[in-house]
Design an enzyme around this catalytic site. Structure first.
Site, PDB file in Angstrom:
ATOM      1  N   LYS A 194     -11.460  36.988  14.089  1.00  0.00           N
ATOM      2  CA  LYS A 194      -9.393  36.191  13.489  1.00  0.00           C
ATOM      3  C   LYS A 194      -9.444  34.618  13.623  1.00  0.00           C
ATOM      4  O   LYS A 194      -9.113  33.989  13.112  1.00  0.00           O
ATOM      5  CB  LYS A 194      -8.703  36.932  14.858  1.00  0.00           C
ATOM      6  CG  LYS A 194      -8.490  38.032  14.575  1.00  0.00           C
ATOM      7  CD  LYS A 194      -8.090  38.943  12.885  1.00  0.00           C
ATOM      8  CE  LYS A 194      -6.857  38.714  12.660  1.00  0.00           C
ATOM      9  NZ  LYS A 194      -6.073  38.699  10.929  1.00  0.00           N
TER      10      LYS A 194
ATOM     11  N   THR B   1      -4.170  37.616  15.700  1.00  0.00           N
ATOM     12  CA  THR B   1      -3.112  38.416  16.784  1.00  0.00           C
ATOM     13  C   THR B   1      -3.418  37.570  18.076  1.00  0.00           C
ATOM     14  O   THR B   1      -4.183  36.012  17.897  1.00  0.00           O
ATOM     15  CB  THR B   1      -4.550  39.154  16.598  1.00  0.00           C
ATOM     16  OG1 THR B   1      -4.738  39.640  18.052  1.00  0.00           O
ATOM     17  CG2 THR B   1      -6.268  38.327  16.085  1.00  0.00           C
ATOM     18  N   ASP B   2      -3.150  37.672  19.399  1.00  0.00           N
ATOM     19  CA  ASP B   2      -2.891  37.045  20.244  1.00  0.00           C
ATOM     20  C   ASP B   2      -4.223  36.929  21.020  1.00  0.00           C
ATOM     21  O   ASP B   2      -4.586  36.013  21.619  1.00  0.00           O
ATOM     22  CB  ASP B   2      -1.810  37.918  21.472  1.00  0.00           C
ATOM     23  CG  ASP B   2      -1.761  39.296  21.704  1.00  0.00           C
ATOM     24  OD1 ASP B   2      -3.228  39.652  21.200  1.00  0.00           O
ATOM     25  OD2 ASP B   2      -1.604  39.896  22.803  1.00  0.00           O
ATOM     26  N   GLU B   3      -4.660  38.025  20.315  1.00  0.00           N
ATOM     27  CA  GLU B   3      -6.520  37.939  21.261  1.00  0.00           C
ATOM     28  C   GLU B   3      -6.924  36.396  21.187  1.00  0.00           C
ATOM     29  O   GLU B   3      -8.684  35.945  21.549  1.00  0.00           O
ATOM     30  CB  GLU B   3      -7.470  38.923  20.104  1.00  0.00           C
ATOM     31  CG  GLU B   3      -6.302  40.104  21.084  1.00  0.00           C
ATOM     32  CD  GLU B   3      -7.192  41.930  20.550  1.00  0.00           C
ATOM     33  OE1 GLU B   3      -8.228  41.678  20.669  1.00  0.00           O
ATOM     34  OE2 GLU B   3      -6.845  42.733  20.788  1.00  0.00           O
TER      35      GLU B   3
ATOM     36  N   ASP C  63      -6.391  46.203  -1.107  1.00  0.00           N
ATOM     37  CA  ASP C  63      -6.796  46.984  -0.410  1.00  0.00           C
ATOM     38  C   ASP C  63      -8.097  47.306  -0.450  1.00  0.00           C
ATOM     39  O   ASP C  63      -8.135  47.828  -1.860  1.00  0.00           O
ATOM     40  CB  ASP C  63      -6.156  47.733   0.427  1.00  0.00           C
ATOM     41  CG  ASP C  63      -6.150  48.628   1.713  1.00  0.00           C
ATOM     42  OD1 ASP C  63      -5.535  48.221   2.868  1.00  0.00           O
ATOM     43  OD2 ASP C  63      -7.482  48.833   2.252  1.00  0.00           O
ATOM     44  N   ALA C  64      -9.028  47.442   0.093  1.00  0.00           N
ATOM     45  CA  ALA C  64     -10.231  47.293   0.586  1.00  0.00           C
ATOM     46  C   ALA C  64     -10.817  49.024   0.541  1.00  0.00           C
ATOM     47  O   ALA C  64     -11.852  49.527   0.069  1.00  0.00           O
ATOM     48  CB  ALA C  64     -11.435  47.114   0.980  1.00  0.00           C
ATOM     49  N   LEU C  65      -9.349  49.472   0.899  1.00  0.00           N
ATOM     50  CA  LEU C  65      -9.665  51.607   1.303  1.00  0.00           C
ATOM     51  C   LEU C  65     -10.893  50.856   1.808  1.00  0.00           C
ATOM     52  O   LEU C  65     -11.992  52.152   1.667  1.00  0.00           O
ATOM     53  CB  LEU C  65      -9.626  51.879   0.407  1.00  0.00           C
ATOM     54  CG  LEU C  65      -8.327  51.865  -0.726  1.00  0.00           C
ATOM     55  CD1 LEU C  65      -8.382  53.283  -1.684  1.00  0.00           C
ATOM     56  CD2 LEU C  65      -6.447  52.156   0.196  1.00  0.00           C
TER      57      LEU C  65
ATOM     58  N   ALA D 280      -2.816  49.060   2.896  1.00  0.00           N
ATOM     59  CA  ALA D 280      -2.862  50.681   2.584  1.00  0.00           C
ATOM     60  C   ALA D 280      -3.051  50.514   4.396  1.00  0.00           C
ATOM     61  O   ALA D 280      -3.790  52.251   5.052  1.00  0.00           O
ATOM     62  CB  ALA D 280      -4.036  51.020   1.860  1.00  0.00           C
TER      63      ALA D 280
ATOM     64  N   GLY E  23      -4.103  44.154   2.386  1.00  0.00           N
ATOM     65  CA  GLY E  23      -4.126  44.767   3.651  1.00  0.00           C
ATOM     66  C   GLY E  23      -3.360  45.987   4.069  1.00  0.00           C
ATOM     67  O   GLY E  23      -3.138  46.373   4.792  1.00  0.00           O
TER      68      GLY E  23
ATOM     69  N   TYR F 268     -14.589  40.324  17.596  1.00  0.00           N
ATOM     70  CA  TYR F 268     -13.247  40.537  16.313  1.00  0.00           C
ATOM     71  C   TYR F 268     -12.244  39.473  16.635  1.00  0.00           C
ATOM     72  O   TYR F 268     -11.765  38.351  16.016  1.00  0.00           O
ATOM     73  CB  TYR F 268     -12.219  42.279  16.535  1.00  0.00           C
ATOM     74  CG  TYR F 268     -10.687  41.942  16.820  1.00  0.00           C
ATOM     75  CD1 TYR F 268     -10.845  42.170  15.095  1.00  0.00           C
ATOM     76  CD2 TYR F 268      -9.817  41.589  17.630  1.00  0.00           C
ATOM     77  CE1 TYR F 268      -9.422  42.172  14.964  1.00  0.00           C
ATOM     78  CE2 TYR F 268      -9.248  41.642  16.911  1.00  0.00           C
ATOM     79  CZ  TYR F 268      -8.446  42.008  15.306  1.00  0.00           C
ATOM     80  OH  TYR F 268      -7.410  42.062  15.303  1.00  0.00           O
ATOM     81  N   SER F 269     -12.234  39.100  18.210  1.00  0.00           N
ATOM     82  CA  SER F 269     -11.178  38.059  18.045  1.00  0.00           C
ATOM     83  C   SER F 269     -11.469  36.637  17.255  1.00  0.00           C
ATOM     84  O   SER F 269     -10.856  35.694  17.078  1.00  0.00           O
ATOM     85  CB  SER F 269     -10.387  37.579  19.704  1.00  0.00           C
ATOM     86  OG  SER F 269     -11.721  37.736  20.010  1.00  0.00           O
TER      87      SER F 269
HETATM   88  N1  LIG Z   1      -3.340  46.615  15.636  1.00  0.00           N
HETATM   89  C1  LIG Z   1      -2.981  45.315  16.073  1.00  0.00           C
HETATM   90  O1  LIG Z   1      -2.315  46.082  17.258  1.00  0.00           O
HETATM   91  C2  LIG Z   1      -2.659  44.318  15.670  1.00  0.00           C
HETATM   92  C3  LIG Z   1      -1.360  43.188  16.383  1.00  0.00           C
HETATM   93  C4  LIG Z   1      -2.111  41.900  16.114  1.00  0.00           C
HETATM   94  C5  LIG Z   1      -3.004  42.117  14.831  1.00  0.00           C
HETATM   95  N2  LIG Z   1      -3.325  42.729  14.100  1.00  0.00           N
HETATM   96  C6  LIG Z   1      -3.828  41.691  12.794  1.00  0.00           C
HETATM   97  O2  LIG Z   1      -2.582  42.375  11.666  1.00  0.00           O
HETATM   98  C7  LIG Z   1      -3.587  42.894  10.418  1.00  0.00           C
HETATM   99  C8  LIG Z   1      -3.342  44.216  10.361  1.00  0.00           C
HETATM  100  O3  LIG Z   1      -3.804  45.022  11.559  1.00  0.00           O
HETATM  101  P1  LIG Z   1      -3.554  47.076  11.541  1.00  0.00           P
HETATM  102  O4  LIG Z   1      -3.956  47.126  12.504  1.00  0.00           O
HETATM  103  O5  LIG Z   1      -3.067  47.688  10.264  1.00  0.00           O
HETATM  104  O6  LIG Z   1      -5.372  47.033  10.337  1.00  0.00           O
HETATM  105  P2  LIG Z   1      -6.175  48.375   9.957  1.00  0.00           P
HETATM  106  O7  LIG Z   1      -7.238  48.358  10.724  1.00  0.00           O
HETATM  107  O8  LIG Z   1      -5.020  49.798  10.231  1.00  0.00           O
HETATM  108  O9  LIG Z   1      -5.623  48.396   8.422  1.00  0.00           O
HETATM  109  C9  LIG Z   1      -6.505  46.709   7.869  1.00  0.00           C
HETATM  110  C10 LIG Z   1      -6.589  47.229   5.971  1.00  0.00           C
HETATM  111  O10 LIG Z   1      -7.148  46.481   5.786  1.00  0.00           O
HETATM  112  C11 LIG Z   1      -7.776  46.389   4.466  1.00  0.00           C
HETATM  113  N3  LIG Z   1      -8.690  45.694   4.873  1.00  0.00           N
HETATM  114  C12 LIG Z   1     -10.052  45.652   5.302  1.00  0.00           C
HETATM  115  N4  LIG Z   1     -11.281  44.364   4.796  1.00  0.00           N
HETATM  116  C13 LIG Z   1     -10.432  44.075   4.054  1.00  0.00           C
HETATM  117  C14 LIG Z   1     -10.708  43.506   2.347  1.00  0.00           C
HETATM  118  N5  LIG Z   1     -12.031  42.653   3.363  1.00  0.00           N
HETATM  119  N6  LIG Z   1     -10.362  43.393   1.691  1.00  0.00           N
HETATM  120  C15 LIG Z   1      -9.458  44.444   1.390  1.00  0.00           C
HETATM  121  N7  LIG Z   1      -8.837  45.152   1.892  1.00  0.00           N
HETATM  122  C16 LIG Z   1      -9.739  45.149   3.224  1.00  0.00           C
HETATM  123  C17 LIG Z   1      -8.560  48.374   5.309  1.00  0.00           C
HETATM  124  O11 LIG Z   1      -8.895  48.982   4.257  1.00  0.00           O
HETATM  125  C18 LIG Z   1      -6.783  48.627   5.958  1.00  0.00           C
HETATM  126  O12 LIG Z   1      -6.006  49.153   4.806  1.00  0.00           O
HETATM  127  C19 LIG Z   1      -5.035  42.566  11.226  1.00  0.00           C
HETATM  128  O13 LIG Z   1      -5.677  41.598  10.479  1.00  0.00           O
HETATM  129  C20 LIG Z   1      -5.127  42.401  12.167  1.00  0.00           C
HETATM  130  O14 LIG Z   1      -6.235  41.624  13.010  1.00  0.00           O
HETATM  131  C21 LIG Z   1      -3.127  43.368  14.464  1.00  0.00           C
END
Ligand SMILES: NC(=O)c1ccc[n+]([C@@H]2O[C@H](COP(=O)([O-])OP(=O)(O)OC[C@H]3O[C@@H](n4cnc5c(N)ncnc54)[C@H](O)[C@@H]3O)[C@@H](O)[C@H]2O)c1
Length: 345
Positions: free
Chosen positions: A156, A128-130, A36-38, A12, A10, A152-153
Site C-alpha cells: 500500500k 490505509t493507516d497501516e 473489479d477483477a472479482l 465489488a 474494486g 500488505y502495508s
Molecule cells: N478494510 C479495511 O479495514 C481498510 C482500511 C483502510 C484501507 N483499506 C483499503 O481500502 C480498499 C478496499 O478494502 P476492502 O476491505 O473493501 O477490500 P476487499 O478485499 O473487500 O475488496 C477489494 C476489491 O478489489 C478487487 N480487486 C483486487 N485486486 C484487483 C485488481 N488488480 N483489479 C481490479 N480489482 C481488484 C477485489 O475483487 C475486491 O472486489 C483497499 O485498497 C484497502 O487497502 C481497507
C-alpha cells in the site's frame, strides 16, 4: 460538485460496494462505472441492487491491465476515479508477499497514467493507516514517515509512492486517503470482525492472536465512505488525509463485545501464537484534523454501528454462508489457522 462519470475500482469489494451505494444515493444523475477483477474478495452480490440500473456499468478486469483501463477511460469519459482495488488482507500477505504487487503497486501506476492521459479531473487513491507502521502512544499525522511492517502495508505504501510520483512528474490531480480499520456490512469474513461474528454464530472457536492487546482504531464503513467523498470533492492535489474513527479498542475488547452482542460465551476465545509474529503492529491511531478541516468527521456512534453490523450478519446468512462454506475459503482457513487451532478449526 462532480459531474461526468466516476470510475470506482474494486467496487465489488467491501468498502468499494458501500461507496458505490453511498455515492449513488447522493449523486442520482451521475454514471457510476465499476472495474473489479472479482478476486475471492469481490462479489457481484454486493452490488445486486444496481442490476438493470441504467446509470451503472460493471467491467470485469484488472487495474494493472492497461488495455482494459484505457478502454474504460476512453469509452466512459471518466472524470473522477476512486481506487479501492487491492489485495486487502494482511494475513494473506504473510502467506504470499509477492502476489499483491500487481494490484497494490503496478495497478495504481496504470490507473494514474490513464487518468493523466485522459484528463481526469480528480483521483482518490484509497490507502490505509497501516502504511505508517505502529505507534505506541500519540497519533499519526499525515507528514509522519511511512514505515510499513508487513507485505500488505508495504504494498500500500508502494501504491502511495506511485501517486506521489505521478502528481510531481505529470501533474496528475490525485489525493490519498489513509483509513483506519473499517467495519460494516459486506465485509469478507476473513477480517477479524466478520470472521469472529460468523464463527461465533456457528459456535466455533475464535482464534485471538497472542494476548489480544493490539489496539486498532475502528471506523464505520459509512464514515469511511464520507471521508473519501469529501477528499474527492475538496481535497488538495498531492495531499494525503487520515480518516480514522477515533474508536480505539484492543482486539480482545472487541472480541468480548461481539460475543456479548451475540449472547455467546467468552469460552469460545482461543489465544493462539501470533501468526504475524514480530510484524503484528501493536497500535494504530490517527490525527484526523486535516480531514476535519475539509468538513469531515465520523458521525457513527461506535456501539450503535457495531450492533448494527452484528445484526446485519445475523440477518444475512444467505450472504456469508456460501462464502464460508466454499472450498477456497476453507482451504485458506486450514492453511492459516490449521497449525494453531488444530481440532478447533
Ligand atoms: N478494510 C479495511 O479495514 C481498510 C482500511 C483502510 C484501507 N483499506 C483499503 O481500502 C480498499 C478496499 O478494502 P476492502 O476491505 O473493501 O477490500 P476487499 O478485499 O473487500 O475488496 C477489494 C476489491 O478489489 C478487487 N480487486 C483486487 N485486486 C484487483 C485488481 N488488480 N483489479 C481490479 N480489482 C481488484 C477485489 O475483487 C475486491 O472486489 C483497499 O485498497 C484497502 O487497502 C481497507
Amino acid at each position: 460538485m462532480v459531474t461526468g462519470s466516476i470510475l470506482i475500482t474494486g467496487g465489488a469489494g467491501f468498502i468499494g460496494s458501500n461507496f458505490v451505494r453511498y455515492w449513488a444515493e447522493r449523486h442520482p444523475d451521475q454514471r457510476i462505472i465499476v472495474l473489479d477483477a472479482l478476486t475471492y474478495a469481490g462479489n457481484l452480490a454486493n452490488l445486486s441492487e444496481f442490476d438493470g440500473d441504467a446509470r451503472f456499468r460493471f467491467y470485469p478486469g484488472r487495474i494493472e491491465d492497461p488495455t482494459v483501463v484505457s478502454g474504460i477511460f476512453r469509452c466512459e469519459k471518466v472524470t473522477h476515479v476512486v481506487n479501492f482495488a487491492a489485495e486487502s488482507h494482511n494475513d494473506r500477505s504473510m502467506l504470499d508477499p509477492t502476489g499483491l504487487i500487481g494490484s497494490n503497486v503496478t495497478g495504481v501506476s496504470v490507473l494514474l497514467e490513464a487518468a493523466s492521459r485522459y484528463g481526469v479531473e480528480r483521483f482518490v487513491h484509497v490507502s490505509t493507516d497501516e502504511v505508517y507502521g505502529q505507534i505506541h502512544s500519540g497519533l499519526f499525522r499525515e507528514d509522519d514517515p511511512l514505515l510499513p511492517r508487513t507485505p500488505y502495508s508495504a504494498g500500500k505504501a508502494g501504491g502511495e509512492m506511485q501517486v506521489r510520483a505521478h502528481v510531481i512528474a505529470f501533474g496528475t490531480p490525485a489525493m490519498v486517503t489513509r483509513g483506519s480499520n473499517t467495519f460494516g456490512p459486506y465485509q469478507y469474513p476473513e477480517k477479524i470482525l466478520p470472521f469472529f461474528i460468523t464463527r461465533a454464530l456457528d459456535g466455533k472457536a475464535l482464534p485471538l492472536y497472542g494476548d489480544g492487546r493490539q489496539v486498532r482504531d475502528w471506523l464505520f464503513v459509512e464514515d469511511h465512505c464520507a471521508g473519501i467523498a469529501v477528499v474527492l470533492e475538496k481535497g488538495q492535489k498531492g495531499e494525503a488525509y487520515n480518516i480514522g474513527g477515533g474508536n480505539e479498542f484492543t482486539n480482545a475488547d472487541l472480541t468480548r463485545r461481539v460475543l456479548g452482542l451475540l449472547g455467546k460465551p467468552e469460552s469460545l476465545i482461543r489465544h493462539i501464537p501470533d501468526p504475524r509474529g514480530a510484524a503484528h503492529d501493536a497500535r494504530y491511531a490517527l490525527d484526523t484534523a486535516k480531514a476535519a478541516a475539509l468538513g469531515w468527521s465520523p458521525g457513527a456512534d461506535f456501539d450503535d454501528a457495531l450492533e448494527a453490523t452484528v445484526r446485519w450478519y445475523v440477518d444475512h446468512p444467505s450472504w456469508w454462508r456460501p462464502i464460508v462454506e466454499s472450498e477456497p475459503y476453507q482451504a485458506y482457513i486450514r492453511r492459516y489457522y490449521g497449525p494453531t487451532l488444530g481440532a478447533d478449526l
